[in-house]
Design an enzyme around this catalytic site. Structure first.
Site, PDB file in Angstrom:
ATOM      1  N   ASP A 190      36.635  27.614 -16.164  1.00  0.00           N
ATOM      2  CA  ASP A 190      36.409  26.454 -17.025  1.00  0.00           C
ATOM      3  C   ASP A 190      37.615  26.247 -17.921  1.00  0.00           C
ATOM      4  OD1 ASP A 190      35.024  24.400 -18.684  1.00  0.00           O
ATOM      5  OD2 ASP A 190      33.245  25.182 -17.696  1.00  0.00           O
TER       6      ASP A 190
ATOM      7  N   HIS B 198      37.161  20.170 -16.093  1.00  0.00           N
ATOM      8  CA  HIS B 198      37.011  21.522 -16.658  1.00  0.00           C
ATOM      9  C   HIS B 198      38.066  22.453 -16.069  1.00  0.00           C
ATOM     10  CE1 HIS B 198      33.383  21.015 -19.100  1.00  0.00           C
ATOM     11  NE2 HIS B 198      32.901  20.248 -18.132  1.00  0.00           N
TER      12      HIS B 198
ATOM     13  N   GLU C 215      31.407  16.171 -15.782  1.00  0.00           N
ATOM     14  CA  GLU C 215      32.192  15.911 -16.989  1.00  0.00           C
ATOM     15  C   GLU C 215      33.701  15.902 -16.701  1.00  0.00           C
ATOM     16  OE1 GLU C 215      29.063  17.745 -20.267  1.00  0.00           O
ATOM     17  OE2 GLU C 215      30.597  19.082 -19.439  1.00  0.00           O
TER      18      GLU C 215
END
Length: 540
Positions: free
Chosen positions: A181, A251, A318
């Protein structure tokens, strides 16, 4: 525990057991004769030496305080194979002088043993015994999972093993392991050493209890290949499959900080770093051939480390599109491939990665954003955004499998109601009041799903993001007892669920959690089970 075989009277019947077993998750069918003699455990259990399940039975029984002996003949337990029970179904019959267990696989046998040890009670003489019972059981859903986020805060292998032991107890079969991440890359890839020499370290983190202030202390760590193999083996012995996650295309800050050429280097202000704050950050992989070669190498290594996982999780959530909009190179990829917008570029990116994954005989799974720009017909989707109920319906109508992980019920990093300590260490991402009762109320199959589509709902999973969970005691406090409610949601037939009955059985599970020093949230007043537990950030 030492014991003398010369004093054993194997298989002796017990006095009547007066208590119905408090098994979680509740079996699909169970008949108990509490007023009759059962199987006394005073002198332990003899197991058939030649059966492969006996080794696991030894471990499970001894972990629950029951003496065992492996014997060539005259065993108290008879194991039989029955393919009609499927991979996870089982039958158990306990009589005064014998125990029979039928299963179609290792998993079914393990679940039978867990139901047995949860059935141990005392007879009228105060001697531990199994009641006379018959159980025929199988899970409602094939995917019964928990997600562990090692990117924000890591846990050492010994703590992961404790989590796996607890998962086995309550018949979970999937651990989704989030390994890369923005805030850290925890996965070793020998061909790209900077992923762990650079990408595994962030310069600082938000202060526990004050997320807007930096602590000024580097946070670093990654797992070795041997550690990962050790965890995978340990999980497999307990019937648990580990699903690895490598985040893309977003990410990706830690990877791009390690190898900047993987990012959109042609945008203004390009300056990647391992992120020091939580939340969503703009750095996404560039949609270039160099990036796809890198991801192919990473996936090759993931397949070597997780050979038994049928899936590779690619995240897909995201992923801001701002950098792709600013990047001439990304815009050229869109033009060359006839892509109308950056959402279609993301779909193109994910389909390229899916081909790599498929070439290894594995399937792609990702968060529900992977359908934006077009969902691959062979991808499996995790539905997490509860405010977008149509996302699950759309995927099911297309023929895709889904795993339900709605944040409304299954984000265990959320606050779980009144009664928590007021100290900063118990900070949560929000104050959502996500109680175990709300978890228990979940129906995983979305409302209105046609009956013929229900089988595409593989199951459900709780996600435990660790921005505000720095170590095992805090993790346990967030997960238990909510995980027990989820275990029953995922296993027990819908018509047998009963919150009042579950609460009684939950209360009877607490001594087991106490004995293993699990720092759970008390179902009555919310205080931690072990108030002396120190909830501070620990580093490897």
């Amino acid at each position: 525990m030492a014991f003398s075989l010369s004093s054993f009277c194997w298989g002796a019947p017990s006095a009547p057991v007066l208590e119905t077993p408090h098994i979680i998750p509740r079996p699909a069918a169970m008949h108990v004769k509490t007023g009759e003699a059962g199987f006394s455990l005073k002198d332990g259990i003899r197991l058939p030496e030649a059966n492969p399940l006996s080794k696991q039975a030894e471990r499970i029984l001894r972990d629950n305080g029951i003496k065992t002996e492996l014997v060539e003949t005259g065993a108290d337990v008879v194991f039989t194979e029955d393919a009609t029970l499927g991979r996870e179904g089982y039958r158990v019959a306990v009589a005064p002088g014998s125990i029979s267990i039928a299963s179609g696989s290792l998993n079914g046998g393990l679940y039978a043993l867990q139901s047995l040890v949860q059935s141990i009670a005392s007879d009228q003489n105060g001697v531990p015994a199994l009641p006379r019972l018959n159980v025929e059981d199988q899970p409602r859903f094939a995917w019964r999972g928990l997600m562990m986020d090692s990117c924000r805060h890591m846990m050492p292998v010994r703590d992961i093993k404790k989590i796996l032991d607890l998962m086995e107890r309550y018949k979970f079969n999937t651990l989704h392991w989030h390994l890369t991440d923005d805030q850290g890359w925890r996965l070793p890839v020998p061909k790209y050493p900077r992923l762990t020499t650079i990408g595994a370290t962030r310069a600082q983190s938000p202060v526990i209890g004050n997320r807007n202030e930096a602590d000024g202390t580097p946070y670093s760590g990654h797992y070795t290949a041997d550690e990962i193999r050790e965890v995978v083996q340990y999980a497999g012995d307990r019937g648990i499959t580990i699903i690895p996650e490598v985040e893309l295309p977003g990410h990706a800050s830690a990877a791009i900080a390690s190898y900047p050429e993987l990012g959109n280097t042609d945008i203004p202000g390009f300056a990647p770093k391992v992120q020091e704050t939580w939340g969503v950050h703009p750095y996404t992989f560039a949609p270039t051939e160099k990036t796809f070669r890198f991801l192919e190498d990473v996936i090759d290594e993931v397949c070597r480390l997780f050979p038994d996982s049928p899936y590779i999780h690619i995240g897909g959530d995201e992923a801001p599109k701002d950098q792709w909009k600013q990047s001439p190179a990304a815009q050229q990829v869109m033009k060359d491939n006839g892509l109308a917008n950056e959402h279609e570029l993301q779909s193109y990116f994910i389909r390229r990665v899916e081909k790599i994954i498929n070439s290894h005989g594995k399937r792609l799974i990702g968060w529900d954003e992977i359908q934006e720009g077009g969902l691959s017909p062979t991808a499996t989707m995790m539905v997490w955004r509860s405010w977008m109920p149509d996302s699950a319906r759309h995927a099911l109508e297309q023929g895709n499998d889904v795993v339900m992980t709605p944040n409304s019920h299954l984000y265990f990093d959320y606050d779980q109601g009144p009664g928590k300590p007021s100290t900063p260490e118990y900070e949560t991402i929000n104050n959502d009041n996500l109680t175990w009762q709300r978890v228990y109320a979940l129906e995983p199959i979305p409302h209105g799903t046609p009956r013929e589509r229900e089988k595409q709902v593989l199951g459900c999973q709780a996600n435990i993001w660790t921005e505000y969970i720095p170590n095992l005691p805090k993790w346990e406090y967030h997960v238990f007892p909510r995980a027990l409610a989820l275990a029953e949601v995922a296993w027990t037939p819908r018509e047998l669920k009963n919150e009042k009955d579950f609460q009684k059985r939950l209360t009877r599970q607490l001594p087991y959690l106490d004995a293993r020093r699990v720092n759970y949230k008390r179902p009555d007043n919310g205080a931690p089970a072990q108030p002396e537990a120190v909830i501070t950030r620990k580093r490897r």
